[in-house]
Design a protein around this motif. Structure first.
Motif, mmCIF file in Angstrom:
data_model
loop_
_atom_site.group_PDB
_atom_site.id
_atom_site.type_symbol
_atom_site.label_atom_id
_atom_site.label_comp_id
_atom_site.label_asym_id
_atom_site.label_seq_id
_atom_site.Cartn_x
_atom_site.Cartn_y
_atom_site.Cartn_z
ATOM 1 N N THR A 141 0.676 -1.091 -0.159
ATOM 2 C CA THR A 141 -0.117 -0.069 -0.110
ATOM 3 C C THR A 141 1.008 1.171 -0.140
ATOM 4 N N PHE A 142 0.460 2.208 -0.993
ATOM 5 C CA PHE A 142 1.354 3.539 -0.963
ATOM 6 C C PHE A 142 0.193 4.517 -0.677
ATOM 7 N N LEU A 143 0.855 5.531 0.210
ATOM 8 C CA LEU A 143 0.161 6.458 0.571
ATOM 9 C C LEU A 143 0.397 7.715 -0.602
ATOM 10 N N ILE A 144 -0.321 8.200 -1.179
ATOM 11 C CA ILE A 144 -0.330 9.269 -2.236
ATOM 12 C C ILE A 144 -0.937 10.585 -1.570
ATOM 13 N N ARG A 161 -3.227 -1.611 13.407
ATOM 14 C CA ARG A 161 -1.928 -1.131 13.959
ATOM 15 C C ARG A 161 -1.154 -0.250 12.698
ATOM 16 N N VAL A 162 -0.844 -0.912 11.546
ATOM 17 C CA VAL A 162 -0.393 -0.204 10.612
ATOM 18 C C VAL A 162 -0.658 1.156 10.284
ATOM 19 N N TRP A 163 -2.213 1.020 10.120
ATOM 20 C CA TRP A 163 -2.761 2.446 9.891
ATOM 21 C C TRP A 163 -2.482 3.417 11.030
ATOM 22 N N ARG A 164 -2.646 3.054 12.119
ATOM 23 C CA ARG A 164 -2.411 4.048 13.292
ATOM 24 C C ARG A 164 -0.959 4.545 13.395
ATOM 25 N N GLU A 165 0.110 3.528 13.281
ATOM 26 C CA GLU A 165 1.269 3.742 13.784
ATOM 27 C C GLU A 165 2.167 4.586 12.182
ATOM 28 N N LYS A 166 1.777 4.153 10.997
ATOM 29 C CA LYS A 166 2.445 4.575 9.877
ATOM 30 C C LYS A 166 1.649 5.549 9.044
ATOM 31 N N PHE A 167 0.501 5.299 8.888
ATOM 32 C CA PHE A 167 -0.306 6.112 7.677
ATOM 33 C C PHE A 167 -1.025 7.436 8.383
ATOM 34 N N GLN A 168 -1.547 7.088 9.435
ATOM 35 C CA GLN A 168 -2.395 8.363 10.370
ATOM 36 C C GLN A 168 -1.402 9.362 10.441
ATOM 37 N N PRO A 169 -0.408 9.129 11.183
ATOM 38 C CA PRO A 169 0.578 10.305 11.496
ATOM 39 C C PRO A 169 0.940 11.240 10.166
ATOM 40 N N LEU A 170 0.748 10.897 8.880
ATOM 41 C CA LEU A 170 1.263 11.498 7.798
ATOM 42 C C LEU A 170 0.043 12.322 7.056
ATOM 43 N N LEU A 171 -1.276 11.750 7.419
ATOM 44 C CA LEU A 171 -2.376 12.613 7.121
ATOM 45 C C LEU A 171 -2.871 13.576 7.960
ATOM 46 N N PRO A 172 -3.006 14.816 7.152
ATOM 47 C CA PRO A 172 -3.715 15.758 7.798
ATOM 48 C C PRO A 172 -5.019 15.630 8.389
#
Length: 184
Positions: A141-144, A161-172
């Motif tokens: 999965t890539f965050l664009i 867990r992955v969503w909370r730790e890796k993706f969510q901190p990068l989203l406004p």
């Protein structure tokens, strides 16, 4: 060979070098695959849709924060991650699917039976876009970002867990999403 010859130490030197190389890999997360594309635009492509007559290009991945999820019906881990993708989609997270080296009838049946979390599904039958993205296998999965740039790459299943730790901190202004579909 003489006992005081420098060649006597060659096996010892080789062993020490090998030990250093192997030790440098200890403690690394095997899920963390480096991506040379982080911070760069999604590679150029023109590929068909799985479900419509549309053709998608890299421009299709601009204008908003979104996920690009590489999946296939032959991928057991994709089946594991699918319910969480449905949860994210239900919470309004835009997810574009990249159906990777798959049988198209099987992919259509899978989404019809299991639910479709994707806003669009791009067909990558020969795997060229996956190759251009540096995909090792599905799922990834890539965050664009809205400019169409890759912000993050995750190999393996996307879960709470992955969503909370890796993706969510990068989203406004993102709200955490739980497996039950509740914002926290």
């Amino acid at each position: 060979m003489k006992a005081n010859s420098p060649w006597v130490f060659l096996p010892l030197g080789g062993f020490v070098l090998l030990a250093i190389v192997l030790a440098s890999g200890l403690g690394r997360d095997p899920q963390e695959l480096p991506s040379a594309l982080v911070g760069k635009p999604v590679p150029s492509f023109s590929l068909p849709s799985l479900l419509t007559e549309e053709t998608f290009t890299e421009e299709s991945l601009t204008g908003r924060w979104q996920l690009l999820n590489v999946w296939a019906t032959w991928c057991p881990t994709c089946h594991v991650e699918h319910p969480y993708l449905l949860t994210l989609a239900a919470q309004g997270v835009p997810i574009t699917g990249l159906n990777y080296k798959d049988e198209l009838p099987a992919a259509r049946d899978y989404l019809a039976n299991m639910g479709n979390p994707f806003t669009h599904v791009i067909v990558d039958s020969d795997g060229q876009l996956g190759l251009d993205l540096g995909v090792y296998g599905a799922p990834e999965t890539f965050l664009i970002n809205p400019q169409g740039e890759i912000v993050l790459r995750h190999a393996g299943d996307l879960n709470e867990r992955v969503w909370r730790e890796k993706f969510q901190p990068l989203l406004p202004a993102a709200k955490p999403v739980t497996a039950q579909g509740e914002g926290v």
